[in-house]
Design a protein around this motif. Sequence first.
Motif, mmCIF file in Angstrom:
data_model
loop_
_atom_site.group_PDB
_atom_site.id
_atom_site.type_symbol
_atom_site.label_atom_id
_atom_site.label_comp_id
_atom_site.label_asym_id
_atom_site.label_seq_id
_atom_site.Cartn_x
_atom_site.Cartn_y
_atom_site.Cartn_z
ATOM 1 N N ASN A 21 5.733 -2.302 14.715
ATOM 2 C CA ASN A 21 6.680 -2.496 14.033
ATOM 3 C C ASN A 21 7.791 -1.334 13.557
ATOM 4 O OD1 ASN A 21 5.163 -3.982 11.495
ATOM 5 N ND2 ASN A 21 4.641 -1.866 10.877
ATOM 6 N N THR A 83 5.219 12.163 12.093
ATOM 7 C CA THR A 83 6.158 11.489 13.771
ATOM 8 C C THR A 83 5.715 10.420 13.573
ATOM 9 O OG1 THR A 83 4.306 13.714 14.870
ATOM 10 C CG2 THR A 83 4.882 11.360 15.678
ATOM 11 N N SER A 86 4.584 3.687 9.137
ATOM 12 C CA SER A 86 4.968 2.039 8.803
ATOM 13 C C SER A 86 3.943 1.101 8.341
ATOM 14 C CB SER A 86 4.991 1.567 10.244
ATOM 15 O OG SER A 86 3.723 1.253 11.021
ATOM 16 N N ARG A 92 4.911 -4.833 2.154
ATOM 17 C CA ARG A 92 6.334 -3.682 1.991
ATOM 18 C C ARG A 92 6.369 -4.185 0.779
ATOM 19 N NH1 ARG A 92 9.553 -4.026 7.876
ATOM 20 N NH2 ARG A 92 7.825 -3.430 9.545
ATOM 21 N N ARG A 93 6.565 -2.907 0.176
ATOM 22 C CA ARG A 93 7.024 -2.823 -0.735
ATOM 23 C C ARG A 93 5.836 -3.155 -2.262
ATOM 24 N NH1 ARG A 93 13.768 -4.772 -0.868
ATOM 25 N NH2 ARG A 93 13.696 -2.900 -1.836
ATOM 26 N N GLY A 95 4.641 0.113 -2.348
ATOM 27 C CA GLY A 95 4.458 1.384 -2.591
ATOM 28 C C GLY A 95 3.036 1.874 -1.588
ATOM 29 N N ALA A 97 3.782 2.997 1.674
ATOM 30 C CA ALA A 97 4.635 3.993 2.121
ATOM 31 C C ALA A 97 4.419 5.260 1.378
ATOM 32 C CB ALA A 97 5.898 3.812 2.407
ATOM 33 N N VAL A 121 15.195 9.567 11.377
ATOM 34 C CA VAL A 121 14.728 8.722 11.246
ATOM 35 C C VAL A 121 16.224 7.829 11.253
ATOM 36 C CG1 VAL A 121 15.647 9.310 9.143
ATOM 37 C CG2 VAL A 121 15.105 7.152 8.542
ATOM 38 N N ALA A 127 15.837 0.846 4.855
ATOM 39 C CA ALA A 127 14.432 1.042 3.497
ATOM 40 C C ALA A 127 14.466 2.624 3.785
ATOM 41 C CB ALA A 127 13.766 -0.293 4.155
ATOM 42 N N LEU A 131 13.599 5.324 0.893
ATOM 43 C CA LEU A 131 12.228 5.830 0.613
ATOM 44 C C LEU A 131 11.369 7.234 0.284
ATOM 45 C CD1 LEU A 131 9.379 6.174 0.596
ATOM 46 C CD2 LEU A 131 8.780 5.659 3.217
ATOM 47 N N TYR A 132 12.653 7.903 1.785
ATOM 48 C CA TYR A 132 13.022 9.445 2.177
ATOM 49 C C TYR A 132 13.847 9.563 0.962
ATOM 50 C CZ TYR A 132 10.998 8.271 6.284
ATOM 51 O OH TYR A 132 10.201 7.800 7.181
HETATM 52 N N1 ACO Z 1 15.569 -1.791 1.077
HETATM 53 C C1 ACO Z 1 15.945 -0.967 0.095
HETATM 54 N N2 ACO Z 1 15.084 -0.473 -0.480
HETATM 55 C C2 ACO Z 1 13.477 -0.052 0.099
HETATM 56 C C3 ACO Z 1 13.115 -1.515 1.346
HETATM 57 C C4 ACO Z 1 13.964 -2.029 1.526
HETATM 58 N N3 ACO Z 1 14.194 -2.922 2.850
HETATM 59 N N4 ACO Z 1 11.574 -1.643 1.489
HETATM 60 C C5 ACO Z 1 11.453 -0.664 0.375
HETATM 61 N N5 ACO Z 1 12.460 0.005 -0.099
HETATM 62 C C6 ACO Z 1 11.979 1.245 -1.306
HETATM 63 C C7 ACO Z 1 11.576 0.495 -2.480
HETATM 64 O O1 ACO Z 1 12.016 -0.748 -3.165
HETATM 65 C C8 ACO Z 1 10.969 2.066 -3.534
HETATM 66 O O2 ACO Z 1 11.980 2.174 -4.073
HETATM 67 P P1 ACO Z 1 11.769 2.849 -5.309
HETATM 68 O O3 ACO Z 1 10.393 4.333 -5.506
HETATM 69 O O4 ACO Z 1 13.827 3.257 -5.692
HETATM 70 O O5 ACO Z 1 11.076 1.831 -6.130
HETATM 71 C C9 ACO Z 1 10.745 2.937 -1.986
HETATM 72 O O6 ACO Z 1 11.706 2.283 -1.366
HETATM 73 C C10 ACO Z 1 9.706 3.103 -1.515
HETATM 74 O O7 ACO Z 1 8.540 1.478 -1.528
HETATM 75 P P2 ACO Z 1 7.234 1.564 -0.418
HETATM 76 O O8 ACO Z 1 6.803 -0.349 -0.928
HETATM 77 O O9 ACO Z 1 6.765 2.553 -0.893
HETATM 78 O O10 ACO Z 1 7.298 1.129 1.264
HETATM 79 P P3 ACO Z 1 6.977 0.425 1.764
HETATM 80 O O11 ACO Z 1 5.230 0.333 1.656
HETATM 81 O O12 ACO Z 1 7.395 -1.278 1.783
HETATM 82 O O13 ACO Z 1 7.067 0.888 3.816
HETATM 83 C C11 ACO Z 1 8.647 1.378 5.346
HETATM 84 C C12 ACO Z 1 8.640 1.645 3.745
HETATM 85 C C13 ACO Z 1 7.914 2.316 6.270
HETATM 86 C C14 ACO Z 1 10.091 2.290 5.867
HETATM 87 C C15 ACO Z 1 8.672 0.377 5.833
HETATM 88 O O14 ACO Z 1 9.939 -0.816 5.623
HETATM 89 C C16 ACO Z 1 8.467 0.050 6.883
HETATM 90 O O15 ACO Z 1 7.497 0.042 8.294
HETATM 91 N N6 ACO Z 1 9.424 -0.297 8.616
HETATM 92 C C17 ACO Z 1 9.271 -0.247 9.881
HETATM 93 C C18 ACO Z 1 9.424 0.897 10.076
HETATM 94 C C19 ACO Z 1 9.571 1.894 9.867
HETATM 95 O O16 ACO Z 1 11.478 2.286 9.872
HETATM 96 N N7 ACO Z 1 9.415 3.361 9.589
HETATM 97 C C20 ACO Z 1 9.715 4.808 9.370
HETATM 98 C C21 ACO Z 1 10.002 4.810 10.837
HETATM 99 S S1 ACO Z 1 10.964 7.123 10.128
HETATM 100 C C22 ACO Z 1 9.565 7.616 10.954
HETATM 101 O O17 ACO Z 1 8.927 7.103 11.458
HETATM 102 C C23 ACO Z 1 9.491 9.331 10.780
#
Ligand code: ACO
Length: 165
Positions: A21, A83, A86, A92-93, A95, A97, A121, A127, A131-132
């Motif tokens: 990821n 740290t 993912s 994904r999507r 909830g 994360a 980040v 995405a 979330l953040y």
């Molecule tokens: N585009 C826009 N918004 C998004 C997206 C997207 N692709 N994916 C999730 N969201 C939004 C959701 O709609 C939700 O918003 P809401 O509260 O307004 O309804 C919010 O983000 C949380 O959604 P979750 O379902 O909890 O997120 P998910 O479980 O899909 O995980 C994550 C999000 C971790 C960023 C996932 O896409 C992922 O694993 N990406 C690849 C790895 C990554 O980028 N990790 C973060 C790196 S930074 C770090 O590690 C410190």
Amino acid sequence: MDIRVLQSSDLPLIQHANLENLPENYFLKYYLYHAMTWPQLSYVAVDISRPQKTPYDQPKIVGYVLAKMEEEPADGVQHGHITSLSVMRTHRRLGIAEKLMRQAQLAMVETFGAHYVSLHVRVSNRAAIHLYCDTLGFHNEKTESKYYADGEDAYSMRLELSDIR
Ligand code: ACO
């Protein structure tokens, strides 16, 4: 879906998820260091709908948050740090994360009295930024130029934890 605290036996699966990821990868000993030093702070999401056919079947880990406390905070304020986070593409999507992050944040406050949590980040990671900032309420403190190995900038973000203290 079950959200539970990370166990040492999960670490190879976490490392696998991280490699799938994210481009930021770590040696197994770095995961182990987190699990041994701050065992309360890191969580996994386990897909419990998957049938366990034999007692040796591994549970399917579909997401993780690897978190720590800052060991020597420059500002002298006790705070946590994310740290790595993912979720597997297939899950994904949903909830997951958000739940992982909220569990880690709560544990930082309850176990270590953290005042805030920080993370980095990529500026292109829409995405994660949604979330953040929009879901969890982080704000961007500063942009760190060329923070990542490939030259991309990072947002250095922070969330005050006073509301859940
Ligand atoms: N585009 C826009 N918004 C998004 C997206 C997207 N692709 N994916 C999730 N969201 C939004 C959701 O709609 C939700 O918003 P809401 O509260 O307004 O309804 C919010 O983000 C949380 O959604 P979750 O379902 O909890 O997120 P998910 O479980 O899909 O995980 C994550 C999000 C971790 C960023 C996932 O896409 C992922 O694993 N990406 C690849 C790895 C990554 O980028 N990790 C973060 C790196 S930074 C770090 O590690 C410190």
